[in-house]
Design a protein around this motif. Structure first.
Motif, PDB file in Angstrom:
ATOM      1  N   LYS A 159      -8.510  -5.887  -8.205  1.00  0.00           N
ATOM      2  CA  LYS A 159      -7.817  -5.061  -9.180  1.00  0.00           C
ATOM      3  C   LYS A 159      -8.818  -4.424 -10.135  1.00  0.00           C
ATOM      4  O   LYS A 159      -9.616  -5.103 -10.773  1.00  0.00           O
ATOM      5  CB  LYS A 159      -6.809  -5.912  -9.969  1.00  0.00           C
ATOM      6  N   LEU A 160      -8.761  -3.092 -10.232  1.00  0.00           N
ATOM      7  CA  LEU A 160      -9.663  -2.356 -11.109  1.00  0.00           C
ATOM      8  C   LEU A 160      -9.012  -2.095 -12.466  1.00  0.00           C
ATOM      9  O   LEU A 160      -9.651  -2.246 -13.503  1.00  0.00           O
ATOM     10  CB  LEU A 160     -10.080  -1.035 -10.460  1.00  0.00           C
ATOM     11  N   ASP A 161      -7.754  -1.657 -12.459  1.00  0.00           N
ATOM     12  CA  ASP A 161      -7.007  -1.451 -13.704  1.00  0.00           C
ATOM     13  C   ASP A 161      -5.524  -1.543 -13.363  1.00  0.00           C
ATOM     14  O   ASP A 161      -5.150  -2.059 -12.310  1.00  0.00           O
ATOM     15  CB  ASP A 161      -7.355  -0.102 -14.350  1.00  0.00           C
ATOM     16  N   GLU A 162      -4.682  -1.061 -14.255  1.00  0.00           N
ATOM     17  CA  GLU A 162      -3.243  -1.184 -14.059  1.00  0.00           C
ATOM     18  C   GLU A 162      -2.721  -0.305 -12.923  1.00  0.00           C
ATOM     19  O   GLU A 162      -1.639  -0.545 -12.395  1.00  0.00           O
ATOM     20  CB  GLU A 162      -2.504  -0.825 -15.355  1.00  0.00           C
ATOM     21  N   GLU A 163      -3.491   0.722 -12.541  1.00  0.00           N
ATOM     22  CA  GLU A 163      -3.012   1.671 -11.546  1.00  0.00           C
ATOM     23  C   GLU A 163      -3.777   1.629 -10.231  1.00  0.00           C
ATOM     24  O   GLU A 163      -3.240   2.056  -9.209  1.00  0.00           O
ATOM     25  CB  GLU A 163      -3.070   3.101 -12.109  1.00  0.00           C
ATOM     26  N   GLU A 164      -5.017   1.148 -10.209  1.00  0.00           N
ATOM     27  CA  GLU A 164      -5.840   1.235  -9.016  1.00  0.00           C
ATOM     28  C   GLU A 164      -6.394  -0.131  -8.622  1.00  0.00           C
ATOM     29  O   GLU A 164      -6.641  -0.995  -9.481  1.00  0.00           O
ATOM     30  CB  GLU A 164      -6.999   2.219  -9.224  1.00  0.00           C
ATOM     31  N   VAL A 165      -6.574  -0.312  -7.311  1.00  0.00           N
ATOM     32  CA  VAL A 165      -7.209  -1.508  -6.777  1.00  0.00           C
ATOM     33  C   VAL A 165      -8.254  -1.072  -5.757  1.00  0.00           C
ATOM     34  O   VAL A 165      -8.145   0.001  -5.138  1.00  0.00           O
ATOM     35  CB  VAL A 165      -6.184  -2.459  -6.118  1.00  0.00           C
ATOM     36  N   VAL A 189       0.858  -1.191   0.000  1.00  0.00           N
ATOM     37  CA  VAL A 189       0.000   0.000   0.000  1.00  0.00           C
ATOM     38  C   VAL A 189       0.890   1.236   0.000  1.00  0.00           C
ATOM     39  O   VAL A 189       1.989   1.225   0.562  1.00  0.00           O
ATOM     40  CB  VAL A 189      -0.951   0.011   1.212  1.00  0.00           C
ATOM     41  N   PRO A 190       0.439   2.333  -0.623  1.00  0.00           N
ATOM     42  CA  PRO A 190       1.237   3.566  -0.660  1.00  0.00           C
ATOM     43  C   PRO A 190       1.515   4.114   0.735  1.00  0.00           C
ATOM     44  O   PRO A 190       0.810   3.795   1.698  1.00  0.00           O
ATOM     45  CB  PRO A 190       0.373   4.521  -1.487  1.00  0.00           C
ATOM     46  N   GLY A 191       2.519   4.993   0.828  1.00  0.00           N
ATOM     47  CA  GLY A 191       2.942   5.512   2.117  1.00  0.00           C
ATOM     48  C   GLY A 191       1.863   6.278   2.866  1.00  0.00           C
ATOM     49  O   GLY A 191       1.697   6.103   4.070  1.00  0.00           O
ATOM     50  N   ILE A 223      -7.358   2.608  -3.968  1.00  0.00           N
ATOM     51  CA  ILE A 223      -6.010   3.105  -3.728  1.00  0.00           C
ATOM     52  C   ILE A 223      -5.128   2.827  -4.941  1.00  0.00           C
ATOM     53  O   ILE A 223      -5.432   1.956  -5.759  1.00  0.00           O
ATOM     54  CB  ILE A 223      -5.373   2.461  -2.473  1.00  0.00           C
ATOM     55  N   LYS A 224      -4.056   3.595  -5.031  1.00  0.00           N
ATOM     56  CA  LYS A 224      -3.088   3.386  -6.094  1.00  0.00           C
ATOM     57  C   LYS A 224      -2.329   2.081  -5.850  1.00  0.00           C
ATOM     58  O   LYS A 224      -1.973   1.757  -4.713  1.00  0.00           O
ATOM     59  CB  LYS A 224      -2.096   4.544  -6.156  1.00  0.00           C
ATOM     60  N   GLN A 225      -2.078   1.359  -6.906  1.00  0.00           N
ATOM     61  CA  GLN A 225      -1.371   0.098  -6.789  1.00  0.00           C
ATOM     62  C   GLN A 225       0.130   0.345  -6.722  1.00  0.00           C
ATOM     63  O   GLN A 225       0.690   1.089  -7.518  1.00  0.00           O
ATOM     64  CB  GLN A 225      -1.691  -0.815  -7.972  1.00  0.00           C
ATOM     65  N   THR A 226       0.791  -0.276  -5.735  1.00  0.00           N
ATOM     66  CA  THR A 226       2.234  -0.198  -5.587  1.00  0.00           C
ATOM     67  C   THR A 226       2.832  -1.478  -6.130  1.00  0.00           C
ATOM     68  O   THR A 226       2.530  -2.568  -5.650  1.00  0.00           O
ATOM     69  CB  THR A 226       2.622  -0.021  -4.104  1.00  0.00           C
ATOM     70  N   THR A 227       3.688  -1.350  -7.118  1.00  0.00           N
ATOM     71  CA  THR A 227       4.193  -2.530  -7.810  1.00  0.00           C
ATOM     72  C   THR A 227       5.620  -2.869  -7.448  1.00  0.00           C
ATOM     73  O   THR A 227       6.235  -3.727  -8.054  1.00  0.00           O
ATOM     74  CB  THR A 227       4.136  -2.307  -9.339  1.00  0.00           C
ATOM     75  N   THR A 228       6.184  -2.163  -6.458  1.00  0.00           N
ATOM     76  CA  THR A 228       7.569  -2.434  -6.078  1.00  0.00           C
ATOM     77  C   THR A 228       7.715  -3.864  -5.598  1.00  0.00           C
ATOM     78  O   THR A 228       6.914  -4.352  -4.811  1.00  0.00           O
ATOM     79  CB  THR A 228       8.012  -1.471  -4.956  1.00  0.00           C
TER      80      THR A 228
END
Length: 345
Positions: free
Chosen positions: A274-280, A234-236, A333-338
């Motif tokens: 998962k909604l798309d490549e950037e958001e979940v 999850v983002p910071g 939320i924005k997806q973190t792919t790290t």
């Protein structure tokens, strides 16, 4: 204005912290201003909160001048408070109040000290990146992203610390309750910050965030907590807000809910869609079982506010059933792919 703040944080403050002959006089000036403000505000502040301006002084001094000057302000504040507020009443409560202030002010100095180290580490990393990637367009983009994240993280963190100090004072009736509330919230925020910082501020492991935040709160015994959900990052900013929310839910469970007796338990589960490549879409359920009968609070304190509105852009639903408190948090939320790396223990 943004450029001015960047110059202060990235150049001016580190230079001051490296020059004791400048840093300590600045600390003395900040302390004198705090003492003057406390004296001016005495007609409006309750006697049970004599340290309010000195918390802010310790925070600003450590940020600007460093850890040593910050501790000097804490020590001077203790002497000032003892002389002007407690010298005529040398009872146990006075000693407890002074001890709580020393602990909390020291915690603030420690948190800001860690932030200063993280900032200087990021600045050193940026300098190394500039040396290695100065001729690369991709390197310039990475440096800009690092600068943006650095500014964002610093502003958010100090805003949260300032808000927690002022709001905890507003909702507290004495120094003991103020100390207990503030120390727990600083610890929860510190846990989330540590998890985010270990991954270069890209995000935090949700499983580790939940487990580490609740670990100090769970009572001894078997099956008092169940944590279950898919591993994700999850983002910071989400990690910091969620850490505070979980801390408040756990604190309420100890005071009134499932962890207030010998057999109650708490289940924390979550789902990710998962909604798309950037958001979940993120959904977390907090379910208490086996505790005493609970009812909705009669008044809204800071803890209730943090639970209901502390998570940005989230929908929070709470119900008080015979089985116990049920809280559901849903947000996009924005997806973190790290790529995940194991944290050292």
């Amino acid at each position: 204005m943004v450029q001015f703040v960047d110059t202060l944080v990235e150049r001016t403050f580190p230079r001051i912290r490296r020059r004791p002959l400048v840093a300590y006089p600045i600390a003395i000036v900040i302390f004198l201003i705090a003492a003057a403000l406390r004296a001016a505000l005495s007609p409006w502040l309750p006697p049970s909160l004599p340290f309010l301006t000195f918390f802010i002084a310790a925070l600003l001094t450590t940020l600007v001048a460093g850890t040593g000057p910050g501790l000097l302000v804490v020590a001077a504040s203790l002497l000032h408070a003892w002389h002007f507020f407690f010298a005529h009443q040398s009872d146990a409560m006075s000693i407890v109040s002074l001890g709580m202030f020393a602990f909390l002010a020291g915690s603030i100095v420690a948190v800001v000290h860690l932030l200063n180290r993280k900032v200087e580490g990021l600045l050193d990393e940026r300098a190394r990146n500039e040396a290695m990637l100065q001729d690369s367009a991709m390197g310039e983009l990475q440096l800009e992203q690092l600068n943006v994240e650095l500014r964002h993280r610093l502003k958010n963190t100090f805003a949260v610390i300032g808000g927690l100090v002022s709001q905890s004072a507003r909702f507290s009736t004495d120094i003991v309750s103020f100390a207990s509330a503030l120390s727990g919230r600083l610890a929860a925020m510190g846990t989330a910050m540590d998890l985010v910082a270990t991954r270069n501020f890209t995000g935090a492991s949700l499983t580790e965030l939940v487990a580490d935040t609740l670990k100090p709160l769970v009572p001894p015994g078997r099956s008092r907590v169940e944590i279950k959900g898919p591993e994700t990052m999850v983002p910071g900013d989400v990690a910091s807000a969620l850490g505070l929310t979980l801390h408040e839910l756990g604190t309420n469970a100890i005071k009134y809910g499932a962890w207030s007796n010998e057999r109650g338990s708490v289940s924390v589960t979550w789902q990710i869609e998962k909604l798309d490549e950037e958001e979940v879409r993120f959904e977390l359920d907090w379910q208490e079982r086996g505790g005493p009968v609970v009812t909705a609070p009669e008044r809204r304190g800071l803890g209730t506010t943090l639970i209901d509105s502390g998570f940005p852009s989230a929908t929070v639903e709470r119900s008080f059933t015979p089985d116990g408190v049920h809280c559901r948090i849903a947000a996009v939320i924005k997806q973190t792919t790290t790529r995940r790396t194991r944290r050292p223990r």
